[in-house]
Write a protein that holds these residues in place. Structure first.
Motif, PDB file in Angstrom:
ATOM      1  N   VAL A 277      17.887 -37.843  12.201  1.00 28.18           N
ATOM      2  CA  VAL A 277      16.991 -36.825  12.749  1.00 28.18           C
ATOM      3  C   VAL A 277      17.348 -35.448  12.187  1.00 28.18           C
ATOM      4  N   ILE A 278      18.642 -35.139  12.181  1.00 21.02           N
ATOM      5  CA  ILE A 278      19.094 -33.836  11.693  1.00 21.02           C
ATOM      6  C   ILE A 278      18.765 -33.664  10.212  1.00 21.02           C
ATOM      7  N   LEU A 279      18.983 -34.689   9.423  1.00 22.93           N
ATOM      8  CA  LEU A 279      18.663 -34.622   7.999  1.00 22.93           C
ATOM      9  C   LEU A 279      17.180 -34.334   7.798  1.00 22.93           C
ATOM     10  N   ALA A 280      16.332 -35.038   8.548  1.00 20.34           N
ATOM     11  CA  ALA A 280      14.894 -34.819   8.430  1.00 20.34           C
ATOM     12  C   ALA A 280      14.514 -33.400   8.838  1.00 20.34           C
ATOM     13  N   CYS A 281      15.142 -32.896   9.887  1.00 24.71           N
ATOM     14  CA  CYS A 281      14.896 -31.515  10.324  1.00 24.71           C
ATOM     15  C   CYS A 281      15.267 -30.526   9.224  1.00 24.71           C
ATOM     16  N   PHE A 282      16.442 -30.741   8.644  1.00 21.67           N
ATOM     17  CA  PHE A 282      16.939 -29.818   7.642  1.00 21.67           C
ATOM     18  C   PHE A 282      16.042 -29.838   6.411  1.00 21.67           C
ATOM     19  N   GLU A 283      15.630 -31.009   5.973  1.00 19.42           N
ATOM     20  CA  GLU A 283      14.768 -31.099   4.795  1.00 19.42           C
ATOM     21  C   GLU A 283      13.398 -30.481   5.070  1.00 19.42           C
ATOM     22  N   THR A 284      12.865 -30.719   6.254  1.00 20.15           N
ATOM     23  CA  THR A 284      11.570 -30.126   6.607  1.00 20.15           C
ATOM     24  C   THR A 284      11.672 -28.610   6.666  1.00 20.15           C
ATOM     25  N   TYR A 285      12.718 -28.111   7.311  1.00 24.79           N
ATOM     26  CA  TYR A 285      12.905 -26.669   7.418  1.00 24.79           C
ATOM     27  C   TYR A 285      13.077 -26.043   6.038  1.00 24.79           C
TER      28      TYR A 285
END
Length: 219
Positions: free
Chosen positions: A58-66
């Motif tokens: 989840v955190i990885l996806a958040c970081f990439e999206t941001y």
């Protein structure tokens, strides 16, 4: 058609989860549980695990999206700067300022292995052409690399993580960033050789999938 509809629904769920997680991290800090993220996204906790595997996913996806939505436009803007050195400085300053505004996301990304120098180097690829132009015009060191720019961001952000969420660290942040940027000026004294390039490649591969991977967009 049913299969296409299921895939579309799955992608919408992934997007809702990512955006709910970014908001929850910003409002509640790194300790926000996945159950709360699922509640905000309007999905069950099983959907979160099915789409992302675990909390780090989840955190990885958040970081990439941001990064894609907030950071990449800043990096692209540097490519049209009349002065490439100033374009680099402006881009790095904007990246540090933007990321420092999301301390919880940044801290969570570091804990999940989603923010390292190697990964930052991959994201900062758009500055490669700007850096080349600055080197050719003698505005920066001949031996300056994109990796060095990524390291500058990581080092400048290291000061941010020691401040509380309500603290204003802009003065210190700008001071240390200015010191780091000053080291990019042309110099007759060469820099020590960097470590092997594949060291960062392994770090990035081991700790998170490559950009564009579908870990958080499972079919």
């Amino acid at each position: 058609m049913p299969e296409q509809r299921r895939r579309a629904d799955a992608l919408r769920n992934s997007d809702r989860i990512v955006r709910a997680a970014i908001t929850a991290l910003h409002e509640s800090g790194t300790a926000v549980p996945l159950e709360e993220i699922a509640r905000r996204a309007g999905v069950g906790i099983a959907t979160v695990y099915r789409r992302f595997g675990d909390r780090d996913g989840v955190i990885l996806a958040c970081f990439e999206t941001y990064f894609a939505e907030e950071i990449e436009p800043v990096l692209q803007a540097a490519r049209v700067a009349a002065d490439p050195r100033q374009g680099l400085a402006d881009a790095l300053t904007a990246v540090v300022d933007t990321l420092s505004g999301h301390r919880a996301l940044l801290s969570a990304a570091k804990e999940a292995g989603a923010f390292t120098i190697g990964i930052a180097e991959r994201f900062m690829g758009p500055l490669g052409d700007v850096l080349t132009a600055a080197r050719e015009r003698g505005l920066v060191r001949d031996d300056l690399l994109v990796r060095d720019l990524a390291a500058i961001v990581v080092m400048a952000l290291a000061t941010t993580l020691h401040y509380g969420a309500d603290s204003d660290d802009r003065a210190d942040r700008r001071r240390y960033l200015a010191l780091l940027l000053d080291g990019t000026r042309p110099s007759a004294v060469p820099l020590p050789r960097p470590s092997a390039v594949d060291l960062f490649a392994r770090e990035s591969t081991d700790r998170c999938p490559a950009k564009g991977a579908t870990r958080h967009h499972r079919r």
